[in-house]
Design a protein around this motif. Structure first.
Motif, PDB file in Angstrom:
ATOM      1  N   LYS A 192       0.826  -1.209   0.000  1.00  0.00           N
ATOM      2  CA  LYS A 192       0.000   0.000   0.000  1.00  0.00           C
ATOM      3  C   LYS A 192       0.857   1.254   0.000  1.00  0.00           C
ATOM      4  O   LYS A 192       0.640   2.188  -0.802  1.00  0.00           O
ATOM      5  CB  LYS A 192      -0.928  -0.010   1.214  1.00  0.00           C
ATOM      6  N   GLN A 193       1.849   1.301   0.889  1.00  0.00           N
ATOM      7  CA  GLN A 193       2.695   2.489   0.974  1.00  0.00           C
ATOM      8  C   GLN A 193       3.524   2.669  -0.291  1.00  0.00           C
ATOM      9  O   GLN A 193       3.736   3.801  -0.746  1.00  0.00           O
ATOM     10  CB  GLN A 193       3.594   2.386   2.207  1.00  0.00           C
ATOM     11  N   TYR A 194       3.986   1.572  -0.874  1.00  0.00           N
ATOM     12  CA  TYR A 194       4.777   1.659  -2.105  1.00  0.00           C
ATOM     13  C   TYR A 194       3.939   2.237  -3.241  1.00  0.00           C
ATOM     14  O   TYR A 194       4.356   3.179  -3.932  1.00  0.00           O
ATOM     15  CB  TYR A 194       5.302   0.280  -2.496  1.00  0.00           C
ATOM     16  N   MET A 195       2.754   1.684  -3.440  1.00  0.00           N
ATOM     17  CA  MET A 195       1.888   2.175  -4.515  1.00  0.00           C
ATOM     18  C   MET A 195       1.488   3.628  -4.287  1.00  0.00           C
ATOM     19  O   MET A 195       1.490   4.434  -5.222  1.00  0.00           O
ATOM     20  CB  MET A 195       0.654   1.281  -4.648  1.00  0.00           C
ATOM     21  N   ASN A 196       1.153   3.962  -3.047  1.00  0.00           N
ATOM     22  CA  ASN A 196       0.776   5.345  -2.740  1.00  0.00           C
ATOM     23  C   ASN A 196       1.928   6.311  -2.997  1.00  0.00           C
ATOM     24  O   ASN A 196       1.719   7.431  -3.483  1.00  0.00           O
ATOM     25  CB  ASN A 196       0.326   5.463  -1.283  1.00  0.00           C
ATOM     26  N   ARG A 197       3.133   5.886  -2.660  1.00  0.00           N
ATOM     27  CA  ARG A 197       4.292   6.758  -2.840  1.00  0.00           C
ATOM     28  C   ARG A 197       4.534   7.104  -4.311  1.00  0.00           C
ATOM     29  O   ARG A 197       4.971   8.204  -4.638  1.00  0.00           O
ATOM     30  CB  ARG A 197       5.530   6.075  -2.250  1.00  0.00           C
ATOM     31  N   PRO A 224       2.577  15.153   1.190  1.00  0.00           N
ATOM     32  CA  PRO A 224       2.011  16.400   1.740  1.00  0.00           C
ATOM     33  C   PRO A 224       3.024  17.542   1.658  1.00  0.00           C
ATOM     34  O   PRO A 224       4.214  17.351   1.904  1.00  0.00           O
ATOM     35  CB  PRO A 224       1.700  16.026   3.196  1.00  0.00           C
ATOM     36  N   ALA A 225       2.545  18.705   1.304  1.00  0.00           N
ATOM     37  CA  ALA A 225       3.434  19.870   1.189  1.00  0.00           C
ATOM     38  C   ALA A 225       3.767  20.405   2.571  1.00  0.00           C
ATOM     39  O   ALA A 225       2.961  20.337   3.491  1.00  0.00           O
ATOM     40  CB  ALA A 225       2.770  20.955   0.356  1.00  0.00           C
ATOM     41  N   ASN A 226       4.977  20.938   2.682  1.00  0.00           N
ATOM     42  CA  ASN A 226       5.412  21.581   3.920  1.00  0.00           C
ATOM     43  C   ASN A 226       5.657  23.056   3.621  1.00  0.00           C
ATOM     44  O   ASN A 226       6.593  23.423   2.918  1.00  0.00           O
ATOM     45  CB  ASN A 226       6.694  20.912   4.431  1.00  0.00           C
ATOM     46  N   ARG A 227       4.785  23.923   4.159  1.00  0.00           N
ATOM     47  CA  ARG A 227       4.860  25.352   3.845  1.00  0.00           C
ATOM     48  C   ARG A 227       6.136  26.003   4.369  1.00  0.00           C
ATOM     49  O   ARG A 227       6.516  27.091   3.936  1.00  0.00           O
ATOM     50  CB  ARG A 227       3.633  26.064   4.416  1.00  0.00           C
ATOM     51  N   ARG A 228       6.807  25.362   5.316  1.00  0.00           N
ATOM     52  CA  ARG A 228       8.018  25.940   5.894  1.00  0.00           C
ATOM     53  C   ARG A 228       9.252  25.679   5.029  1.00  0.00           C
ATOM     54  O   ARG A 228      10.303  26.281   5.257  1.00  0.00           O
ATOM     55  CB  ARG A 228       8.251  25.374   7.287  1.00  0.00           C
ATOM     56  N   LEU A 229       9.121  24.750   4.086  1.00  0.00           N
ATOM     57  CA  LEU A 229      10.257  24.413   3.242  1.00  0.00           C
ATOM     58  C   LEU A 229      10.061  24.989   1.844  1.00  0.00           C
ATOM     59  O   LEU A 229       8.918  25.158   1.390  1.00  0.00           O
ATOM     60  CB  LEU A 229      10.404  22.887   3.152  1.00  0.00           C
ATOM     61  N   PRO A 230      11.156  25.303   1.142  1.00  0.00           N
ATOM     62  CA  PRO A 230      11.007  25.775  -0.240  1.00  0.00           C
ATOM     63  C   PRO A 230      10.365  24.698  -1.102  1.00  0.00           C
ATOM     64  O   PRO A 230      10.485  23.498  -0.825  1.00  0.00           O
ATOM     65  CB  PRO A 230      12.455  26.048  -0.673  1.00  0.00           C
TER      66      PRO A 230
END
Length: 322
Positions: free
Chosen positions: A261-266, A272-278
């Motif tokens: 599941k995690q492999y296919m999802n990846r 998820p975006a991180n607003r603190r990072l460029p």
């Protein structure tokens, strides 16, 4: 006239009726077999899914079958080798990139994970705590360390770690301690010896499963490097899939299904975006998920209780840059 007709063999698609494997219909629907496609069954077993795929292939189609179990390969050679559309390779699906037959690309790949019914049902293979036999558990008995060799030599912490990581066994330390104490008096040689030892130190609970269930699962996974092979096999399968090709994986416990599941999802969903990072490089998906977790119908469960824990996940490879 095909060679099998000349030699007295039935074409595979006309072989005598056999018990259908788990999620048979769902697998064939998920793979969406095309007449002249090229498909790989990475866990042949006794050929149930492979027969279904081959029955939908035309004269120009190709079926590649793999298994590391010599008994499975013997069945493949007997029942499938006469068909000119079939090629057979003995080895783990983690090795599929090493097989020249896969270089041309694949329209579909199937992995049916875990231990097969024939392996469980034959006491001499050492997989079942319910049938006394040599404590082996190797899917390929010609390679690697047997369960007995490992159990009799691994240190207590290593045994506890395996039982916890691969069996989610809460009593892993207690069982490991008992194993080490028992083997000092007499090394383990039989499945019944290990199962009885585990049962003797496990507290009696409401759980209806045998006390040795989780431990036997964990040891089998460790001996056969099942999760490491799965991770390598998933990467290899996606690399060999053609755009539009499909990957179908059947899991039987949460550890396997979580990896799939995690492999296919990846590969299908942006993280998820991180607003603190460029802002990072734009995510480009490699796979499209085809539905969610697919399970057996009530009708199948009535006919085959072993299907109860089976989960099928299917994904399709995208066109480059699509």
């Amino acid at each position: 006239m095909r060679p099998e007709a000349q030699t007295g063999h039935l074409p595979v698609s006309q072989s005598p009726a056999v018990h259908l494997p788990v999620l048979y219909t769902q697998v064939l629907e998920g793979l969406r077999v095309i007449e002249n496609g090229r498909y790989l069954d990475g866990t042949f077993g006794r050929g149930g899914h492979a027969r279904g795929v081959l029955s939908q292939l035309g004269a120009e189609g190709r079926l590649l079958v793999m298994d590391k179990d010599p008994d499975a390969i013997a069945v493949a050679q007997r029942d499938f080798a006469p068909d000119p559309r079939v090629s057979i390779f003995r080895g783990s699906f983690a090795q599929l990139l090493q097989w020249d037959e896969t270089v041309a690309g694949l329209d579909g790949v199937l992995f049916d994970l875990g231990v097969s019914s024939p392996q469980l049902d034959v006491a001499e293979r050492g997989f079942s705590f319910g049938k006394d036999g040599p404590l082996d558990m190797r899917m390929d008995p010609d390679n690697g360390q047997s369960a007995a060799e490992w159990i009799n030599h691994a240190d207590e912490q290593a045994i506890a770690d395996v039982l916890w990581a691969y069996g989610e066994e809460r009593q892993s330390r207690r069982i490991a301690r008992a194993i080490v104490a028992r083997r000092q008096k007499q090394p383990f040689a039989r499945t019944a010896e290990l199962a009885e030892l585990i049962a003797s130190v496990m507290p009696r609970g409401k759980d209806k499963i045998h006390p040795a269930t989780r431990s036997f699962q964990a040891i089998r996974i460790h001996i056969n490097r099942e999760l490491a092979d799965l991770e390598a096999g998933l990467d290899a399968a996606v690399e060999r899939l053609k755009p539009g090709g499909r990957l179908a994986v059947i899991s039987f416990h949460s550890l396997e299904d979580r990896i799939v599941k995690q492999y296919m999802n990846r590969l299908a969903k942006a993280p998820p975006a991180n607003r603190r990072l460029p802002e990072a490089v734009a995510f480009v998906p490699t796979l499209d998920l085809i539905g969610g977790a697919i399970k057996a119908t009530d009708e199948e469960l009535a006919a085959n209780p072993r299907a109860r824990s089976a989960v099928l996940r299917v994904a399709q490879k995208r066109e480059a840059g699509a």
